[in-house]
Design a protein around this motif. Structure first.
Motif, PDB file in Angstrom:
ATOM      1  N   ARG A  43      -8.999  24.713  22.429  1.00 59.92           N
ATOM      2  CA  ARG A  43      -9.859  24.200  23.496  1.00 59.92           C
ATOM      3  C   ARG A  43     -11.026  23.394  22.941  1.00 59.92           C
ATOM      4  O   ARG A  43     -11.461  22.435  23.556  1.00 59.92           O
ATOM      5  N   ILE A  44     -11.541  23.810  21.796  1.00 58.63           N
ATOM      6  CA  ILE A  44     -12.762  23.182  21.302  1.00 58.63           C
ATOM      7  C   ILE A  44     -12.533  22.205  20.164  1.00 58.63           C
ATOM      8  O   ILE A  44     -13.300  21.279  19.983  1.00 58.63           O
ATOM      9  N   ILE A  45     -11.482  22.412  19.380  1.00 59.12           N
ATOM     10  CA  ILE A  45     -11.211  21.544  18.233  1.00 59.12           C
ATOM     11  C   ILE A  45      -9.728  21.200  18.250  1.00 59.12           C
ATOM     12  O   ILE A  45      -8.889  22.069  18.059  1.00 59.12           O
TER      13      ILE A  45
ATOM     14  N   ALA B  92     -14.946  31.299   8.123  1.00 58.90           N
ATOM     15  CA  ALA B  92     -15.664  32.543   8.405  1.00 58.90           C
ATOM     16  C   ALA B  92     -16.567  32.961   7.248  1.00 58.90           C
ATOM     17  O   ALA B  92     -17.591  33.616   7.460  1.00 58.90           O
ATOM     18  N   GLN B  93     -16.215  32.573   6.051  1.00 62.83           N
ATOM     19  CA  GLN B  93     -17.039  32.939   4.899  1.00 62.83           C
ATOM     20  C   GLN B  93     -18.266  32.045   4.757  1.00 62.83           C
ATOM     21  O   GLN B  93     -19.167  32.353   3.981  1.00 62.83           O
ATOM     22  N   GLN B  94     -18.312  30.956   5.485  1.00 62.92           N
ATOM     23  CA  GLN B  94     -19.478  30.076   5.501  1.00 62.92           C
ATOM     24  C   GLN B  94     -20.282  30.415   6.749  1.00 62.92           C
ATOM     25  O   GLN B  94     -19.960  29.980   7.849  1.00 62.92           O
TER      26      GLN B  94
ATOM     27  N   THR C 287     -21.033  30.535  12.581  1.00 65.21           N
ATOM     28  CA  THR C 287     -21.951  30.662  13.711  1.00 65.21           C
ATOM     29  C   THR C 287     -21.774  29.501  14.679  1.00 65.21           C
ATOM     30  O   THR C 287     -21.735  29.697  15.898  1.00 65.21           O
ATOM     31  N   LYS C 288     -21.642  28.291  14.151  1.00 63.65           N
ATOM     32  CA  LYS C 288     -21.424  27.114  15.000  1.00 63.65           C
ATOM     33  C   LYS C 288     -20.098  27.227  15.743  1.00 63.65           C
ATOM     34  O   LYS C 288     -20.015  26.925  16.940  1.00 63.65           O
ATOM     35  N   LEU C 289     -19.052  27.638  15.039  1.00 60.16           N
ATOM     36  CA  LEU C 289     -17.729  27.745  15.644  1.00 60.16           C
ATOM     37  C   LEU C 289     -17.709  28.785  16.756  1.00 60.16           C
ATOM     38  O   LEU C 289     -17.197  28.526  17.855  1.00 60.16           O
ATOM     39  N   THR C 290     -18.275  29.946  16.499  1.00 55.52           N
ATOM     40  CA  THR C 290     -18.266  30.993  17.528  1.00 55.52           C
ATOM     41  C   THR C 290     -19.133  30.607  18.723  1.00 55.52           C
ATOM     42  O   THR C 290     -18.796  30.945  19.857  1.00 55.52           O
ATOM     43  N   ALA C 291     -20.210  29.870  18.489  1.00 57.46           N
ATOM     44  CA  ALA C 291     -21.040  29.403  19.601  1.00 57.46           C
ATOM     45  C   ALA C 291     -20.265  28.415  20.471  1.00 57.46           C
ATOM     46  O   ALA C 291     -20.353  28.465  21.709  1.00 57.46           O
TER      47      ALA C 291
END
Length: 74
Positions: A30-32, A50-52, A57-61
């Protein structure tokens, strides 16, 4: 998660089950457009994100915002 992508054995016929990889793939697509969870390689790519901490944080937001927008449409 890694076991989900093993193609050995009998295939399930019918409607696709709602599993964590299925939900993650739907949310990511949906987002990318170019980030999907279709193979173990894609899973490794997601793990590297996930390790970055900042990238994760940007991806989950973005996933959360897309989910909230989807719910407000219904």
């Amino acid at each position: 998660m890694s076991g989900y992508f093993v193609t050995e054995g009998r295939k399930f016929k019918g409607r696709q089950l709602t599993t964590l990889p299925v939900v993650l793939n739907r949310d990511l697509s949906r987002i990318i457009n170019n980030l999907q969870l279709k193979s173990s390689h894609d899973l490794e790519h997601l793990r590297s994100i996930a390790q970055q901490r900042d990238e994760w944080t940007k991806l989950t937001a973005r996933i959360r915002a897309a989910a909230e927008a989807s719910q407000s449409e219904h």
